[in-house]
Design a protein around this motif. Structure first.
Motif, PDB file in Angstrom:
ATOM      1  N   TRP A   1      44.302 -49.404  28.730  1.00 14.82           N
ATOM      2  CA  TRP A   1      45.431 -48.907  27.948  1.00 14.82           C
ATOM      3  C   TRP A   1      46.693 -48.735  28.787  1.00 14.82           C
ATOM      4  CZ3 TRP A   1      48.081 -44.410  28.834  1.00 14.82           C
ATOM      5  CH2 TRP A   1      47.502 -43.506  29.705  1.00 14.82           C
ATOM      6  N   ILE A   2      46.566 -48.453  30.098  1.00 11.78           N
ATOM      7  CA  ILE A   2      47.782 -48.269  30.899  1.00 11.78           C
ATOM      8  C   ILE A   2      48.557 -49.582  31.049  1.00 11.78           C
ATOM      9  CG2 ILE A   2      46.922 -46.257  32.151  1.00 11.78           C
ATOM     10  CD1 ILE A   2      46.549 -48.066  34.594  1.00 11.78           C
ATOM     11  N   VAL A   3      47.855 -50.696  31.018  1.00 11.26           N
ATOM     12  CA  VAL A   3      48.520 -51.999  31.087  1.00 11.26           C
ATOM     13  C   VAL A   3      49.206 -52.295  29.754  1.00 11.26           C
ATOM     14  CG1 VAL A   3      48.191 -54.470  31.490  1.00 11.26           C
ATOM     15  CG2 VAL A   3      46.844 -52.807  32.790  1.00 11.26           C
ATOM     16  N   ARG A   4      48.508 -52.034  28.658  1.00 12.90           N
ATOM     17  CA  ARG A   4      49.115 -52.243  27.334  1.00 12.90           C
ATOM     18  C   ARG A   4      50.323 -51.333  27.143  1.00 12.90           C
ATOM     19  NH1 ARG A   4      43.645 -51.806  25.844  1.00 12.90           N
ATOM     20  NH2 ARG A   4      44.090 -49.837  24.792  1.00 12.90           N
ATOM     21  N   LYS A   5      50.226 -50.090  27.613  1.00 10.08           N
ATOM     22  CA  LYS A   5      51.350 -49.148  27.514  1.00 10.08           C
ATOM     23  C   LYS A   5      52.548 -49.675  28.307  1.00 10.08           C
ATOM     24  CE  LYS A   5      52.541 -44.308  28.431  1.00 10.08           C
ATOM     25  NZ  LYS A   5      53.527 -44.388  29.478  1.00 10.08           N
ATOM     26  N   ALA A   6      52.306 -50.214  29.483  1.00  7.79           N
ATOM     27  CA  ALA A   6      53.383 -50.792  30.287  1.00  7.79           C
ATOM     28  C   ALA A   6      54.031 -51.968  29.561  1.00  7.79           C
ATOM     29  CB  ALA A   6      52.849 -51.232  31.647  1.00  7.79           C
ATOM     30  N   ALA A   7      53.211 -52.762  28.868  1.00  8.95           N
ATOM     31  CA  ALA A   7      53.746 -53.891  28.102  1.00  8.95           C
ATOM     32  C   ALA A   7      54.674 -53.410  26.989  1.00  8.95           C
ATOM     33  CB  ALA A   7      52.603 -54.732  27.530  1.00  8.95           C
ATOM     34  N   VAL A   8      54.328 -52.314  26.353  1.00 13.82           N
ATOM     35  CA  VAL A   8      55.187 -51.751  25.305  1.00 13.82           C
ATOM     36  C   VAL A   8      56.474 -51.201  25.928  1.00 13.82           C
ATOM     37  CG1 VAL A   8      55.370 -49.921  23.580  1.00 13.82           C
ATOM     38  CG2 VAL A   8      53.285 -51.273  23.735  1.00 13.82           C
ATOM     39  N   GLU A   9      56.376 -50.609  27.106  1.00 11.98           N
ATOM     40  CA  GLU A   9      57.551 -50.042  27.764  1.00 11.98           C
ATOM     41  C   GLU A   9      58.601 -51.097  28.115  1.00 11.98           C
ATOM     42  OE1 GLU A   9      56.299 -47.682  31.110  1.00 11.98           O
ATOM     43  OE2 GLU A   9      55.030 -46.410  29.848  1.00 11.98           O
ATOM     44  N   VAL A  10      58.180 -52.323  28.380  1.00 11.71           N
ATOM     45  CA  VAL A  10      59.139 -53.384  28.721  1.00 11.71           C
ATOM     46  C   VAL A  10      59.387 -54.341  27.564  1.00 11.71           C
ATOM     47  CG1 VAL A  10      58.613 -53.260  31.189  1.00 11.71           C
ATOM     48  CG2 VAL A  10      57.400 -54.908  29.754  1.00 11.71           C
ATOM     49  N   LEU A  11      58.847 -54.016  26.400  1.00 13.40           N
ATOM     50  CA  LEU A  11      58.976 -54.904  25.237  1.00 13.40           C
ATOM     51  C   LEU A  11      60.426 -55.254  24.928  1.00 13.40           C
ATOM     52  CD1 LEU A  11      57.806 -56.353  22.732  1.00 13.40           C
ATOM     53  CD2 LEU A  11      57.967 -54.167  21.538  1.00 13.40           C
ATOM     54  N   ILE A  12      61.302 -54.267  24.885  1.00  9.77           N
ATOM     55  CA  ILE A  12      62.705 -54.509  24.546  1.00  9.77           C
ATOM     56  C   ILE A  12      63.342 -55.456  25.563  1.00  9.77           C
ATOM     57  CG2 ILE A  12      64.973 -53.441  24.263  1.00  9.77           C
ATOM     58  CD1 ILE A  12      62.980 -52.854  22.000  1.00  9.77           C
ATOM     59  N   ASP A  13      63.041 -55.267  26.831  1.00  7.00           N
ATOM     60  CA  ASP A  13      63.597 -56.152  27.863  1.00  7.00           C
ATOM     61  C   ASP A  13      63.091 -57.582  27.697  1.00  7.00           C
ATOM     62  OD1 ASP A  13      65.048 -54.118  29.124  1.00  7.00           O
ATOM     63  OD2 ASP A  13      63.317 -53.532  30.324  1.00  7.00           O
ATOM     64  N   VAL A  14      61.798 -57.736  27.439  1.00  3.91           N
ATOM     65  CA  VAL A  14      61.220 -59.070  27.282  1.00  3.91           C
ATOM     66  C   VAL A  14      61.816 -59.766  26.057  1.00  3.91           C
ATOM     67  CG1 VAL A  14      59.079 -60.343  26.807  1.00  3.91           C
ATOM     68  CG2 VAL A  14      59.093 -58.518  28.506  1.00  3.91           C
ATOM     69  N   VAL A  15      61.943 -59.045  24.961  1.00 11.09           N
ATOM     70  CA  VAL A  15      62.515 -59.633  23.749  1.00 11.09           C
ATOM     71  C   VAL A  15      63.985 -59.991  23.978  1.00 11.09           C
ATOM     72  CG1 VAL A  15      63.156 -59.145  21.354  1.00 11.09           C
ATOM     73  CG2 VAL A  15      60.879 -58.551  22.172  1.00 11.09           C
ATOM     74  N   THR A  16      64.715 -59.155  24.685  1.00  6.25           N
ATOM     75  CA  THR A  16      66.120 -59.441  24.982  1.00  6.25           C
ATOM     76  C   THR A  16      66.254 -60.715  25.812  1.00  6.25           C
ATOM     77  OG1 THR A  16      66.631 -57.084  24.935  1.00  6.25           O
ATOM     78  CG2 THR A  16      68.214 -58.515  26.039  1.00  6.25           C
ATOM     79  N   ILE A  17      65.412 -60.854  26.806  1.00  7.90           N
ATOM     80  CA  ILE A  17      65.432 -62.062  27.646  1.00  7.90           C
ATOM     81  C   ILE A  17      65.038 -63.275  26.818  1.00  7.90           C
ATOM     82  CG2 ILE A  17      64.350 -63.197  29.629  1.00  7.90           C
ATOM     83  CD1 ILE A  17      64.056 -60.270  30.782  1.00  7.90           C
ATOM     84  N   TRP A  18      64.023 -63.125  25.992  1.00  8.84           N
ATOM     85  CA  TRP A  18      63.572 -64.230  25.153  1.00  8.84           C
ATOM     86  C   TRP A  18      64.663 -64.629  24.170  1.00  8.84           C
ATOM     87  CZ3 TRP A  18      58.944 -64.101  21.261  1.00  8.84           C
ATOM     88  CH2 TRP A  18      58.573 -65.403  20.949  1.00  8.84           C
ATOM     89  N   TYR A  19      65.330 -63.664  23.609  1.00  9.58           N
ATOM     90  CA  TYR A  19      66.412 -63.947  22.669  1.00  9.58           C
ATOM     91  C   TYR A  19      67.526 -64.723  23.357  1.00  9.58           C
ATOM     92  CZ  TYR A  19      69.855 -63.286  18.987  1.00  9.58           C
ATOM     93  OH  TYR A  19      70.774 -63.498  18.009  1.00  9.58           O
ATOM     94  N   LYS A  20      67.793 -64.398  24.615  1.00  7.63           N
ATOM     95  CA  LYS A  20      68.804 -65.117  25.386  1.00  7.63           C
ATOM     96  C   LYS A  20      68.433 -66.598  25.505  1.00  7.63           C
ATOM     97  CE  LYS A  20      68.827 -65.186  29.899  1.00  7.63           C
ATOM     98  NZ  LYS A  20      68.862 -64.829  31.303  1.00  7.63           N
ATOM     99  N   PHE A  21      67.148 -66.882  25.650  1.00  8.69           N
ATOM    100  CA  PHE A  21      66.697 -68.260  25.792  1.00  8.69           C
ATOM    101  C   PHE A  21      66.522 -68.967  24.450  1.00  8.69           C
ATOM    102  CE2 PHE A  21      64.707 -66.947  30.009  1.00  8.69           C
ATOM    103  CZ  PHE A  21      65.683 -67.567  30.756  1.00  8.69           C
ATOM    104  N   CYS A  22      66.067 -68.257  23.434  1.00  8.17           N
ATOM    105  CA  CYS A  22      65.657 -68.905  22.182  1.00  8.17           C
ATOM    106  C   CYS A  22      66.715 -68.913  21.092  1.00  8.17           C
ATOM    107  CB  CYS A  22      64.402 -68.235  21.627  1.00  8.17           C
ATOM    108  SG  CYS A  22      62.978 -68.453  22.676  1.00  8.17           S
ATOM    109  N   TYR A  23      67.449 -67.834  20.978  1.00  6.52           N
ATOM    110  CA  TYR A  23      68.465 -67.678  19.938  1.00  6.52           C
ATOM    111  C   TYR A  23      67.888 -67.668  18.528  1.00  6.52           C
ATOM    112  CZ  TYR A  23      71.239 -69.233  23.890  1.00  6.52           C
ATOM    113  OH  TYR A  23      71.780 -69.380  25.123  1.00  6.52           O
TER     114      TYR A  23
END
Length: 125
Positions: free
Chosen positions: A88-110
């Protein structure tokens, strides 16, 4: 790089993750893809959940430097794997960076629809 391969000392691998993350902007895109990104992916396969967690928490820094193809082919599948980790600590970390990952992905994908479908696939919505 030697710290990241120290199987005896968990703290050395955590320090290596933080150092690679902090220094990644200095390496540039190609060096980040060839060395830093691959080292991060390798550390993400560590048997210790604390190492995987630290890798996920620093993923956004590396993801900002690498190119679109590397991000989509290597980093997103890695992130998806970490979202479904047994600990669960790994999954929790994934949720904590979710906004950053989506922001980066949005920059690439549009394309917002693809991002929403992917988040549904990850079962995060």
């Amino acid at each position: 790089m030697r710290l990241s391969h120290d199987d005896d000392q968990e703290q050395n691998r955590i320090i290596a993750i933080k150092l690679l993350s902090l220094l990644s902007p200095l390496f540039g895109c190609s060096m980040c893809e060839q060395f830093v990104g691959l080292e991060f992916l390798s550390l993400g396969d560590d048997p210790l959940a604390t190492i995987r967690r630290e890798t996920v928490l620093n993923l956004n820094t590396i993801s900002r430097i690498v190119g679109k193809r590397f991000f989509q082919q290597k980093m997103l599948p890695f992130y998806s794997q970490m979202c479904n980790d047994a600990e669960w600590i790994v999954r929790k970390a994934a949720v904590e960076v979710l906004i950053d990952v989506v922001t980066i992905w949005y920059k690439f994908c549009y394309t917002r629809n693809i991002i929403l479908l992917y988040l549904l696939y990850l079962r995060l919505l």
